[in-house]
Motif scaffolding. Structure first.
Motif, PDB file in Angstrom:
ATOM      1  N   TRP A 178      -1.532  -2.488  -3.098  1.00  0.00           N
ATOM      2  CA  TRP A 178      -0.717  -1.560  -3.890  1.00  0.00           C
ATOM      3  C   TRP A 178      -1.610  -0.582  -4.646  1.00  0.00           C
ATOM      4  CZ3 TRP A 178       0.395   0.816  -8.313  1.00  0.00           C
ATOM      5  CH2 TRP A 178       1.686   1.303  -8.515  1.00  0.00           C
ATOM      6  N   TYR A 179      -2.609  -1.103  -5.331  1.00  0.00           N
ATOM      7  CA  TYR A 179      -3.484  -0.231  -6.114  1.00  0.00           C
ATOM      8  C   TYR A 179      -4.380   0.620  -5.228  1.00  0.00           C
ATOM      9  CZ  TYR A 179      -1.771  -2.452 -10.286  1.00  0.00           C
ATOM     10  OH  TYR A 179      -0.945  -2.871 -11.283  1.00  0.00           O
ATOM     11  N   ALA A 180      -4.761   0.090  -4.078  1.00  0.00           N
ATOM     12  CA  ALA A 180      -5.508   0.913  -3.126  1.00  0.00           C
ATOM     13  C   ALA A 180      -4.663   2.112  -2.712  1.00  0.00           C
ATOM     14  CB  ALA A 180      -5.906   0.087  -1.905  1.00  0.00           C
ATOM     15  N   GLY A 181      -3.367   1.867  -2.487  1.00  0.00           N
ATOM     16  CA  GLY A 181      -2.466   2.967  -2.161  1.00  0.00           C
ATOM     17  C   GLY A 181      -2.330   3.958  -3.296  1.00  0.00           C
ATOM     18  N   PHE A 208      -7.061  -0.638 -12.488  1.00  0.00           N
ATOM     19  CA  PHE A 208      -6.007  -1.582 -12.116  1.00  0.00           C
ATOM     20  C   PHE A 208      -6.429  -2.377 -10.884  1.00  0.00           C
ATOM     21  CE2 PHE A 208      -2.727   0.948 -14.488  1.00  0.00           C
ATOM     22  CZ  PHE A 208      -2.126  -0.106 -15.159  1.00  0.00           C
ATOM     23  N   LEU A 209      -6.979  -1.682  -9.915  1.00  0.00           N
ATOM     24  CA  LEU A 209      -7.433  -2.325  -8.680  1.00  0.00           C
ATOM     25  C   LEU A 209      -8.571  -3.297  -8.945  1.00  0.00           C
ATOM     26  CD1 LEU A 209      -7.569  -2.553  -5.569  1.00  0.00           C
ATOM     27  CD2 LEU A 209      -8.963  -0.484  -5.571  1.00  0.00           C
ATOM     28  N   LEU A 210      -9.579  -2.873  -9.708  1.00  0.00           N
ATOM     29  CA  LEU A 210     -10.738  -3.725  -9.986  1.00  0.00           C
ATOM     30  C   LEU A 210     -10.351  -4.973 -10.770  1.00  0.00           C
ATOM     31  CD1 LEU A 210     -13.385  -0.985 -10.928  1.00  0.00           C
ATOM     32  CD2 LEU A 210     -13.179  -2.259  -8.781  1.00  0.00           C
ATOM     33  N   GLY A 211      -9.361  -4.849 -11.652  1.00  0.00           N
ATOM     34  CA  GLY A 211      -8.945  -5.996 -12.451  1.00  0.00           C
ATOM     35  C   GLY A 211      -8.327  -7.116 -11.639  1.00  0.00           C
ATOM     36  N   CYS A 212      -7.889  -6.809 -10.429  1.00  0.00           N
ATOM     37  CA  CYS A 212      -7.284  -7.844  -9.583  1.00  0.00           C
ATOM     38  C   CYS A 212      -8.314  -8.841  -9.064  1.00  0.00           C
ATOM     39  CB  CYS A 212      -6.565  -7.201  -8.399  1.00  0.00           C
ATOM     40  SG  CYS A 212      -5.122  -6.217  -8.851  1.00  0.00           S
ATOM     41  N   TYR A 213      -9.567  -8.423  -8.900  1.00  0.00           N
ATOM     42  CA  TYR A 213     -10.550  -9.298  -8.260  1.00  0.00           C
ATOM     43  C   TYR A 213     -10.948 -10.505  -9.105  1.00  0.00           C
ATOM     44  CZ  TYR A 213     -10.827  -6.088  -4.374  1.00  0.00           C
ATOM     45  OH  TYR A 213     -10.511  -5.335  -3.269  1.00  0.00           O
ATOM     46  N   PRO A 214     -11.277 -10.349 -10.402  1.00  0.00           N
ATOM     47  CA  PRO A 214     -11.503 -11.566 -11.198  1.00  0.00           C
ATOM     48  C   PRO A 214     -10.249 -12.419 -11.328  1.00  0.00           C
ATOM     49  CG  PRO A 214     -11.560  -9.611 -12.598  1.00  0.00           C
ATOM     50  CD  PRO A 214     -11.576  -9.133 -11.187  1.00  0.00           C
ATOM     51  N   ALA A 215      -9.068 -11.775 -11.332  1.00  0.00           N
ATOM     52  CA  ALA A 215      -7.825 -12.541 -11.417  1.00  0.00           C
ATOM     53  C   ALA A 215      -7.604 -13.376 -10.166  1.00  0.00           C
ATOM     54  CB  ALA A 215      -6.644 -11.586 -11.635  1.00  0.00           C
ATOM     55  N   LEU A 216      -7.993 -12.865  -9.001  1.00  0.00           N
ATOM     56  CA  LEU A 216      -7.866 -13.634  -7.758  1.00  0.00           C
ATOM     57  C   LEU A 216      -8.716 -14.898  -7.810  1.00  0.00           C
ATOM     58  CD1 LEU A 216      -7.923 -10.777  -5.088  1.00  0.00           C
ATOM     59  CD2 LEU A 216      -6.012 -12.314  -5.574  1.00  0.00           C
ATOM     60  N   ARG A 217      -9.880 -14.805  -8.408  1.00  0.00           N
ATOM     61  CA  ARG A 217     -10.729 -15.995  -8.576  1.00  0.00           C
ATOM     62  C   ARG A 217     -10.128 -16.945  -9.606  1.00  0.00           C
ATOM     63  NH1 ARG A 217     -15.883 -15.680  -6.538  1.00  0.00           N
ATOM     64  NH2 ARG A 217     -16.589 -17.213  -8.085  1.00  0.00           N
ATOM     65  N   LEU A 255       0.828  -1.200   0.000  1.00  0.00           N
ATOM     66  CA  LEU A 255       0.000   0.000   0.000  1.00  0.00           C
ATOM     67  C   LEU A 255       0.867   1.256   0.000  1.00  0.00           C
ATOM     68  CD1 LEU A 255      -3.311   0.613   1.801  1.00  0.00           C
ATOM     69  CD2 LEU A 255      -1.502   2.317   2.052  1.00  0.00           C
ATOM     70  N   LEU A 256       1.910   1.261   0.821  1.00  0.00           N
ATOM     71  CA  LEU A 256       2.803   2.413   0.874  1.00  0.00           C
ATOM     72  C   LEU A 256       3.577   2.577  -0.423  1.00  0.00           C
ATOM     73  CD1 LEU A 256       3.998   2.016   4.542  1.00  0.00           C
ATOM     74  CD2 LEU A 256       2.875   4.041   3.600  1.00  0.00           C
ATOM     75  N   ASP A 257       3.941   1.457  -1.050  1.00  0.00           N
ATOM     76  CA  ASP A 257       4.625   1.507  -2.340  1.00  0.00           C
ATOM     77  C   ASP A 257       3.738   2.206  -3.366  1.00  0.00           C
ATOM     78  OD1 ASP A 257       6.233   1.121  -4.537  1.00  0.00           O
ATOM     79  OD2 ASP A 257       5.868  -1.029  -4.682  1.00  0.00           O
ATOM     80  N   GLY A 258       2.476   1.735  -3.476  1.00  0.00           N
ATOM     81  CA  GLY A 258       1.551   2.351  -4.421  1.00  0.00           C
ATOM     82  C   GLY A 258       1.334   3.824  -4.146  1.00  0.00           C
ATOM     83  N   TYR A 259       1.250   4.169  -2.873  1.00  0.00           N
ATOM     84  CA  TYR A 259       1.013   5.567  -2.497  1.00  0.00           C
ATOM     85  C   TYR A 259       2.235   6.431  -2.798  1.00  0.00           C
ATOM     86  CZ  TYR A 259      -0.609   9.553   0.234  1.00  0.00           C
ATOM     87  OH  TYR A 259      -1.017  10.818   0.627  1.00  0.00           O
ATOM     88  N   ILE A 260       3.398   5.979  -2.352  1.00  0.00           N
ATOM     89  CA  ILE A 260       4.620   6.775  -2.494  1.00  0.00           C
ATOM     90  C   ILE A 260       4.991   6.969  -3.965  1.00  0.00           C
ATOM     91  CG2 ILE A 260       7.119   6.693  -2.110  1.00  0.00           C
ATOM     92  CD1 ILE A 260       6.469   5.437   0.664  1.00  0.00           C
TER      93      ILE A 260
END
Length: 455
Positions: free
Chosen positions: A149-152, A303-312, A26-31
């Motif tokens: 990361w993407y949330a950050g 980018f963040l939303l695309g992670c959820y179908p990939a997790l499944r 999260l900090l990586d994405g934010y920074i």
């Protein structure tokens, strides 16, 4: 062979540990993202040249290259818990110091150290998490680290937009310093997080390993049961944290695979996130403090939303088909923009959002694969190495993208990004393994492991 950790019930302890470990991503994405917004005000106020902007954008990534290589090795040698909070303290100091920085060299130096601290967190936190997770939940929870990361990144654009609206372009100092608050939050969350029982057992601290499992999982276990399926402890102590082992015949292909697919993914990706406003501006989206910033924030959200179908998908169809098909489809929108550089801004935004969504597959496997494909005594080293290699691509892409947009134009720049992604597709097609449903020991096992023992 499965161990008591592989088959343990999923509890609140695992949820809290996963949250604590998500602090680094999260900090990586934010920074990395907040600097893209801060540059809107920083560039005119400090009189930055294009080369200065590129250096500031790439500095943290270069630091991550150094930090991943160094601290992955240290994590395997001295433990996961030792540096679990020290890296956050370094981030706090550098973030606060950025508020007063008014010279290019000082901003670059601070972001370099920030990058080192962020990269240190990846091998520490993800290896610790992998070594505590039951098999059924390992892929999903390791994959969710990239969601952080993407949330950050999304948070950075929201915070950056708010600062721009409230304080104008001169608020860039507050943007750079704002990451210190997030570091404090995760320092509090990480209090009481335990050491990895696998690392403890392998380093002659069997009593502590047994006790920590009993305390957090509520089950009795022996050190032999914890280490079932792992290499002989004597060999582990000799080769713990050894980069040479990563390039031994037993692990060479896996090392190249993890580093190269990660590099080919994040090279174009980080450049787009860091200089999203400039890219959208090249397609005619109105520049300034609102439209281009919000447009880049939207891409980050996709980018963040695309992670959820990939997790499944990684726990459904498997790791290998997910990453191969994702890379293949990611090429399409980049190639479209490459051959149509005069596309309307709306088309460019949709294409970049499509690319962002399709990146979900490799995104959720960035830390899943290196944690699953390498055993405990070199796991953090492998994660650190893969992170370092990926940041070489990210740093090069981030440094060259603004220069490429200026000197080559939008079309060639997008085609170069498509070409890098195509290389990633070939790497995955030839070398990606399937680890779905396998215990951590089985997934990291190698039929050629005996070659390591001769080192």
């Amino acid at each position: 062979m499965s161990t008591v950790i592989d088959t343990a019930p999923y509890t609140r302890f695992h949820k809290r540990l996963a949250l604590a470990c998500s602090g680094g991503p999260l900090l990586d994405g934010y920074i990395l993202s907040i600097v893209g917004v801060a540059l809107i005000g920083m560039q005119p106020q400090l009189g930055l040249s294009t080369a200065d902007v590129s250096l500031i954008g790439a500095a943290a990534l270069v630091g991550m290259f150094v930090g991943g290589a160094v601290f992955g090795v240290l994590t395997d040698r001295i433990g996961r818990e030792v540096m679990y909070t020290a890296d956050l303290l370094v981030m706090i100091v550098c973030s606060v110091a950025s508020f007063w920085a008014d010279q290019v060299w000082l901003i670059v130096a601070l972001r370099f150290v920030l990058g080192m601290a962020v990269a240190a967190d990846y091998p520490i936190a993800t290896s610790l998490l992998a070594e505590w997770l039951p098999t059924r939940h390992r892929g999903r929870l390791l994959g969710k680290q990239i969601v952080a990361w993407y949330a950050g990144s999304v948070l950075a654009y929201v915070v950056g937009y708010a600062f721009l609206q409230l304080g104008g372009e001169g608020s860039w100092r507050w943007m750079l310093a704002s990451s210190a608050l997030l570091c404090v939050v995760f320092l509090l969350i990480r209090r009481g997080s335990p050491e990895s029982p696998l690392w403890l057992a392998q380093h002659g601290r069997q009593d502590q390993a047994v006790a920590v499992v009993r305390k957090h999982l509520g089950v009795k276990v022996t050190a032999d049961q914890l280490l079932a399926g792992e290499p002989d402890s004597a060999d582990e102590r000799l080769t713990a944290g050894s980069v040479r082992v990563l390039f031994s015949p037993a692990y060479r292909t896996r090392t190249l695979f993890c580093g190269l697919f990660f590099l080919c993914q994040v090279g174009p990706l980080f450049a787009m996130l860091t200089f999203g406003p400039q890219i959208l501006g090249s397609f005619g989206l109105p520049g300034g403090t609102v439209m281009d910033t919000l447009g880049t924030g939207l891409i980050s959200m996709v980018f963040l939303l695309g992670c959820y179908p990939a997790l499944r998908a990684i726990d459904g169809v498997g790791r290998r088909p997910t990453i191969v098909w994702s890379f293949a489809l990611m090429i399409v929108p980049l190639a479209l923009l490459g051959v149509w550089p005069s596309a309307p801004a709306a088309v460019a935004l949709v294409a970049l959002c499509a690319y962002a969504f399709l990146c979900g597959g490799p995104n959720v496997l960035d830390w899943t694969y290196p944690n699953e494909l390498f055993p405990t005594h070199i796991r953090a080293t492998a994660v650190g190495f893969a992170t370092s290699v990926s940041r070489v691509g990210a740093a090069i892409g981030t440094y060259l993208l603004p220069l490429s947009l200026t000197d080559l134009g939008t079309g060639p720049t997008m085609l170069i990004a498509a070409g890098v992604t195509a290389i990633g597709l070939l790497v995955c097609a030839f070398w990606a393994e399937e680890t779905k449903g396998r215990s951590l020991q089985a997934a990291s096992g190698s039929p050629r492991r005996e070659a390591v023992h001769s080192l």
